[in-house]
Write an enzyme that holds these catalytic residues in place. Structure first.
Site, short mmCIF file in Angstrom:
data_model
loop_
_atom_site.label_atom_id
_atom_site.label_comp_id
_atom_site.label_asym_id
_atom_site.label_seq_id
_atom_site.Cartn_x
_atom_site.Cartn_y
_atom_site.Cartn_z
N GLY A 148 -3.50 1.21 -15.20
CA GLY A 148 -3.34 0.64 -13.80
C GLY A 148 -4.73 0.67 -13.10
O GLY A 148 -5.37 1.78 -13.34
N ARG A 179 -7.62 -2.01 -21.21
CA ARG A 179 -7.78 -3.50 -21.47
C ARG A 179 -7.67 -4.08 -19.94
O ARG A 179 -6.86 -3.69 -19.32
CB ARG A 179 -6.85 -4.14 -22.30
CG ARG A 179 -6.70 -5.61 -22.15
CD ARG A 179 -6.02 -6.19 -23.24
NE ARG A 179 -6.79 -6.12 -24.54
CZ ARG A 179 -6.30 -5.89 -25.73
NH1 ARG A 179 -5.29 -5.64 -25.94
NH2 ARG A 179 -7.03 -6.26 -26.76
N GLN A 213 -9.02 -5.97 -7.10
CA GLN A 213 -8.16 -4.75 -6.82
C GLN A 213 -9.32 -3.58 -6.38
O GLN A 213 -9.14 -2.74 -5.44
CB GLN A 213 -7.34 -4.33 -8.17
CG GLN A 213 -6.09 -5.05 -8.26
CD GLN A 213 -5.08 -4.91 -6.97
OE1 GLN A 213 -4.65 -3.80 -6.47
NE2 GLN A 213 -4.88 -5.97 -6.24
N ASN A 268 -7.01 -9.35 -16.38
CA ASN A 268 -7.78 -10.39 -15.64
C ASN A 268 -8.75 -10.00 -14.94
O ASN A 268 -8.57 -9.25 -13.83
CB ASN A 268 -6.59 -11.09 -14.80
CG ASN A 268 -7.29 -12.46 -14.12
OD1 ASN A 268 -8.25 -12.39 -13.47
ND2 ASN A 268 -6.38 -13.37 -14.04
N PHE A 277 0.70 -1.23 0.30
CA PHE A 277 -0.04 -0.08 0.20
C PHE A 277 0.67 1.17 -0.07
O PHE A 277 0.31 2.29 0.65
CB PHE A 277 -1.17 0.17 1.14
CG PHE A 277 -1.86 -1.18 1.25
CD1 PHE A 277 -2.68 -1.79 0.14
CD2 PHE A 277 -1.83 -1.79 2.51
CE1 PHE A 277 -3.22 -2.76 0.18
CE2 PHE A 277 -2.66 -3.10 2.42
CZ PHE A 277 -3.17 -3.47 1.34
N GLU A 317 -4.83 1.46 -7.69
CA GLU A 317 -5.29 2.43 -6.71
C GLU A 317 -6.57 3.28 -6.87
O GLU A 317 -7.18 3.70 -5.94
CB GLU A 317 -4.27 3.53 -6.72
CG GLU A 317 -2.74 2.77 -6.34
CD GLU A 317 -1.58 4.05 -6.48
OE1 GLU A 317 -1.19 4.55 -5.38
OE2 GLU A 317 -1.34 4.25 -7.72
N ALA A 340 1.47 -3.55 -13.51
CA ALA A 340 1.14 -4.74 -14.64
C ALA A 340 1.33 -4.26 -16.17
O ALA A 340 1.64 -4.76 -17.05
CB ALA A 340 -0.18 -4.82 -14.29
#
Ligand SMILES: Cc1cc2nc3c(=O)[nH]c(=O)nc-3n(C[C@H](O)[C@H](O)[C@H](O)COP(=O)(O)OP(=O)(O)OC[C@H]3O[C@@H](n4cnc5c(N)ncnc54)[C@H](O)[C@@H]3O)c2cc1C
Ligand code: SF4
Lengths: 734, 330
Positions: free
Chosen positions: A698, A625, A635, A628, A237, A701, A506
């Site tokens: 991303g 995109r 998340q 997963n 975090f 967050e 990622a």
């Protein structure tokens, strides 16, 4: 740039590949590591917030059973300062420099003993005589030094002051958000071992490449002689973005006692040793037309800072990008206090979003415009600062789909008009524009003779799913089964990678894997260039693709051969290729987008008892995109829970006189429990992003951002009480 | 953490003798309070820990109109008891709103009564000023960060809260604590068991060192009584009470025939609200009565800035529980 096109695995809700290891307890976290001869360290922390150490009496501690060393500023060798860190600025000051105390909980000694119990007992015997001075505490303290625009991140466009002066409607309010503590469940640990001049460290870090650089600089050894290992991390975090003083002390202790040393922070030490989300205040002024068009935004964000440490703060960073407003000025202030250094906490920018999105809600009542409609009237079709088209933006879609799933039209606009039994019901929403980040990243990908692939990078999986998406991507791009791909990360000896932080990994690692996979196919074709026996001889990269463990012609899948056959025939054990991304926004002709989102919250309020409960939250997210679906949803859900915590419960409280954190335990610092977490609906919308090589943006967050305003706006809708300070606790609602 | 001796006697008399003779010995039941204080916080130093979990003090038996609860009965066991569900429903509610299932499976009834305050200044040995830990040293909480602190029975010397939920209905019920010491047995009503801080906040109850709680005797409510426990807190679960109230009412024709009322989250000890009960007894079960009772119950609070809001919150908590139990609409 093109995006990965037609594919099978990407987006599939594949289970975590590391799941079985974790649930069986077999995944080695830093605190699990042990060595023959390993000894234990315990920290001694300052019990005053400002002053100097007059003297240290370590005689009893040194004489206690099992004690090997008591290291203090009096006997510690001088350490160099850590390096400048990309993204984050200067490293935290190195420990045990001198006798000055800058905050309560500062590490003033480290005790090393054969057992943890012996070290703990001995640490309590270290007697320190302090010369105390009055600490500078409190964000409003007039005696505190204030830094203005410390990072050069302030935004200016148009003339905000003039536009405010002439605006039809002016809004001017202040907001306050309590400090918060990251609190990953895994206690941070360091296990350090020297082999001659080579240092091996198992470290709770989100960024092995940077940890290696910091330790090498501090101990003045070549970077190649430092190895940082973190195959698994029990959450970060943001707390693990730095190499904090306790890690340096552990490595120092290992050098001085010449044994492997383990240090595991206690929960109270987690509050003082690894950063926290700064306390903030904000003043926000908006100018608007009666038709609900923003004409001016002036946003001053003030955050707390340690007495000497640096922290790149992000409060108003998104303000300039969020809405199409011609006149914007943002201002950053940091206030130096005698507190442990703040650092990044998941979702920086959530503070500024709380102010902007609360203010728009207030404006919607002033103007009599539906809050959602008001946001659409100020929709930023292009990036408002640069004027460039976004690389992707489906925020309008987020609003539409989110509102539909939530049932926003059922909202009756009058305050207190919705009820269920004794409970007042409120609906609130918020829009979210979040920064995008892709960072330089490298990876090596190889294929072995058995047809399996090996992906290696100094990236980390902090619980977010890096292992899984990297596996999926490599499998997809190389035409392999997921079971044929092994991902090896969390080792600084591997190819340099950016942090698991800033919602960047990622996409960055994925881009590098894509590059490496292409290079690897090229490498195979090179091997076949002179190979008359191969049907692929002389083919170029664009002619071929990979599927089912084979390289074959795009035009005719029957023409091709397997990796294994190629490697066997050429008597090669494996073939490897490197890949990287080095994103360059300049000249790309577009503004690189981060994720966007719309949050809708329903709350219940027992007005007499001041009870606030969240009934449900709908999150519609554009993260490009989705690599997963299952991990992505997790998340957003996890981050939403943290958002609920920030909004309703979490508050790191500094004792006003002593600067000691008054609630540094899980009994006293409240984080949401299951009973606080309602039905959380998550939906993903949007298209692959054009600036990202794999189309993703991303999403680690963004799930926090917007939760606070959506809830606070719902509280207002239910009760007519506008709460501009977090957390929203019972006493605020009575 | 200092080294200590660990012993586990299996007879009551032996345990009592062992602790009574040794000023540095202490009983260990479920350990959910004691181990924190000794091992994690380091504010209690012991020479010997006397584990009493093997003593035959666990179990519940029913008399005609009382329930006898062995001191080592766990919170979860007591909550699951059919008589508690049937005749003492607010005891069950208080238990299940406390701590977490994991803790309730370890924590004992005796330990709950004797749990120490959650005051963070008390639980941090680096804080010098704490009259409860070091008599005469002052009170850091009064000028510090106080929220989970007491407003009734508090004074500048100490504002530490007794945070038990269970004890709130127990004091309302006139439960009796049975005690064994080296010199024999005695019984003390729970309402007389605790001592207000006065000048010696370190003295919390009437137990002499080494006296063991063997049993708690809980009078059952009349079959036609109604009861309830309300716990108010920011977090929906697993948090101590900011305010709480336990009420049992016997209502006949809209008039309160007999009221029992006690407060949690506000007192240095679990607070029986006797004056409020007197006001309620014989009065009509209407909102005006409830508010008047709440005003009386919160008379003369001692507040600091962080606890001031609890005065009104506690009053509303009382009104709400009386409304809920009596079925009167707000
Ligand atoms: C995280 C957390 C949350 C909690 N939340 C709540 C809550 O919401 N509501 C609530 O009511 N409580 C709560 N508690 C407190 C919990 O209920 C008490 O810690 C527990 O009841 C103590 O019982 P124990 O058996 O574990 O006692 P121990 O820790 O073993 O003992 C506590 C003290 O009592 C003494 N002792 C124990 N038994 C006897 C006896 N028979 N005779 C004499 N002395 C004895 C011990 O020497 C020690 O001093 C919470 C505790 C924790 C840690
Ligand atoms: S309130 Fe009581 S326990 Fe807390 S610091 Fe003051 S004296 Fe100590």
């Amino acid at each position: 740039m093109t995006v990965v096109t037609a594919n099978k695995l990407l987006g599939d809700p594949v289970d975590r590949v590391d799941g079985p290891l974790k649930v069986t307890g077999a995944a080695p976290y830093p605190s699990d590591v042990t060595y023959p001869g390993l000894v234990h360290a315990v920290l001694v922390q300052s019990t005053i917030a400002a002053g100097t150490i007059r003297s240290i009496d370590a005689a009893d501690a040194e004489a206690a059973p099992g004690v090997l060393a008591v290291i203090t500023h009096e006997n510690a060798p001088a350490l160099a300062e850590g390096p400048m860190t990309p993204l984050l600025g200067p490293a935290p000051p190195s420990p045990l420099k001198d006798n000055r105390i800058l905050h309560h909980g500062q590490h003033v000694a480290i005790v090393v003993a054969e057992t943890l119990e012996q070290a703990t007992a001995a640490a309590r015997l270290v007697r320190i005589d302090y010369e105390e001075t009055a600490p500078v505490l409190g964000i409003d303290n007039p005696e505190a030094a204030v830094l203005r625009n410390p990072w050069g991140l302030e935004t200016q466009r148009g003339d905000a002051a003039a536009a405010l002066a002439s605006a039809e409607v002016v809004y001017d309010e202040t907001f306050a958000i309590a400090a918060g503590t990251n609190n990953p469940l895994g206690l941070f640990a360091t296990v350090a071992r020297w082999e001659g001049d080579r240092l091996i460290v198992h470290e709770s870090t989100q960024w092995p490449t940077m940890a290696r650089q910091t330790l090498a600089t501090v101990f003045n050894v070549p970077e190649n002689d430092v190895q940082v290992l973190v195959p698994y991390l029990g959450g970060g975090f943001g707390a693990g973005l730095r190499t904090w003083p306790h890690a340096i002390l552990t490595a120092l202790a290992a050098r001085l006692v010449d044994r492997p040393v383990k240090l595991v922070l206690t929960r109270p030490q987690m509050f003082t040793s690894v950063g926290h989300r700064a306390e903030t205040t904000q003043r926000l002024r908006l100018g608007a037309t009666r038709a609900g068009r923003l004409v001016a935004i002036d946003h001053v964000g003030t955050s707390t800072l340690g007495a000497e440490a640096a922290n790149m703060e992000f409060i108003s960073i998104e303000t300039g990008a969020a809405y199409a407003c011609p006149n914007v000025a943002t201002h950053d202030r940091q206030v130096r206090l005698n507190i442990p250094s703040p650092g990044w906490m998941r979702g920086p920018g959530s503070e500024g979003n709380f102010a902007i999105e609360s203010a728009l809600d207030e404006l919607s009542y002033t103007l009599g415009i539906d809050p959602l409609e008001l946001r659409l009237r100020n929709y930023a079709e292009v990036h408002p600062q640069s004027g460039l088209p976004w690389s992707s933006k489906a925020l309008r879609e987020c609003y539409r789909v989110g509102a539909e799933r939530f049932g926003w039209t059922r909202r009756t606009p009058e305050i207190g008009s919705m009820r269920e039994g004794n409970w007042l019901v409120g609906y609130g929403m918020a829009g979210v524009t979040f920064g995008g980040a892709q960072l330089p990243c490298q990876v090596r990908v190889s294929i072995r003779r058995d047809g399996s692939a090996h992906v290696r990078s100094a990236a980390t999986d902090i619980g977010t799913g890096t292992y899984t998406v990297a596996t999926q991507l490599a499998a997809e791009l190389l035409g392999l089964d997921i079971g044929q791909v092994r991902v090896e990360i969390g080792d600084s000896d591997l190819a340099p990678a950016p942090p698991s932080g800033g919602s960047s990994l990622a996409t960055s690692l994925g881009g590098a894997i894509r590059d490496a996979a292409g290079n690897l196919l090229r490498a195979f074709l090179n091997v076949l260039a002179e190979d008359h026996r191969s049907p692929l001889q002389g083919r170029r990269r664009d002619d071929v693709t990979a599927a089912d463990g084979r390289i074959h012609l795009v035009d005719d899948p029957s023409v091709g051969e397997t990796y294994s056959d190629i490697l066997a025939r050429h008597e090669l054990d494996e073939l490897a290729a490197d890949g990287e991304i080095n994103p360059q926004a300049d000249g790309a002709g577009m503004a690189p987008s981060g994720p966007f989102a719309a949050r809708f919250a329903e709350v219940r309020i027992d007005a007499e008892l001041g009870l606030l409960r969240v009934a449900r939250i709908v999150s519609a997210v554009d993260a490009g995109r989705i690599l997963n679906e299952k991990l992505a949803r997790s998340q957003i859900i996890g981050a939403t829970v943290m958002g609920i915590g920030m909004t309703m419960l979490e508050e790191t409280i500094f004792d006003p006189g002593s600067g000691r954190i008054a609630n540094a335990t899980f009994g006293d610092y409240l984080i949401p429990v299951n009973a606080d977490v309602p039905d959380l609906d998550v939906v993903f919308v949007g298209e692959p992003d054009r600036f990202s090589p794999i189309g993703s943006k991303g999403l680690g967050e963004v799930g926090i951002v917007g939760v606070s305003a959506a809830i606070a706006n719902a509280v207002y809708h239910a009760t007519g009480r506008r709460i501009r300070s977090l957390p929203i606790t019972i006493d605020q609602l009575l | 953490m200092n080294a200590f001796e660990y012993v586990r006697p299996d007879d009551v008399a032996g345990a009592v003798t062992m602790v009574s003779r040794d000023p540095h010995a202490s009983y260990l039941a479920g350990g959910t309070t004691l181990l924190d204080l000794v091992l994690k916080d380091g504010v209690v130093e012991l020479g010997r820990v006397v584990d009493i979990t093997r003593l035959p003090l666990r179990g519940i038996s029913r008399g005609d109109d009382t329930l006898r609860v062995g001191a080592l009965t766990t919170m979860e066991e007591l909550a699951a008891d059919p008589t508690v569900t049937e005749r003492l429903p607010f005891v069950r509610e208080a238990l299940l709103l406390g701590a977490s299932p994991q803790l309730r499976n370890m924590a004992t009834v005796g330990g709950n009564i004797l749990q120490r305050t959650r005051c963070r200044y008390f639980r941090d040995p680096t804080v010098a000023a704490c009259n409860k830990r070091a008599p005469g040293s002052g009170c850091a909480a009064v000028t510090g960060v106080a929220r989970m602190h007491a407003i009734l029975g508090a004074r500048a010397a100490c504002i530490a809260l007794h945070a038990s939920d269970l004890c709130v209905p127990l004091v309302a019920l006139d439960a009796v604590v049975h005690i064994q010491g080296v010199g024999g047995k005695r019984s003390v009503p729970l309402t007389e068991f605790y001592v207000l801080p006065g000048d010696r906040p370190d003295i919390e109850n009437v137990l002499q060192h080494g006296e063991l709680i063997t049993e708690v005797e809980v009078p059952l409510l009349p079959v036609n009584a109604r009861s309830g426990y309300l716990k108010v807190r920011d977090r929906a679960s697993y948090e101590f009470a900011l305010t709480s109230a336990a009420a049992a009412l016997l209502i006949e024709d809209g008039t309160i025939a007999r009221a029992r009322l006690a407060l949690g989250g506000v007192g240095t000890i679990p607070r029986r609200a006797r004056e409020a009960e007197e006001l309620l007894n014989g009065a009509p079960a209407v909102n005006q009565t409830f508010r008047a009772a709440a005003e009386v119950a919160l008379r003369d609070p001692f507040t600091v800035s962080g606890t001031a809001f609890k005065v009104e919150l506690a009053k509303r908590t009382i009104v709400r529980i009386l409304q809920t139990v009596s079925g009167v609409q707000s």
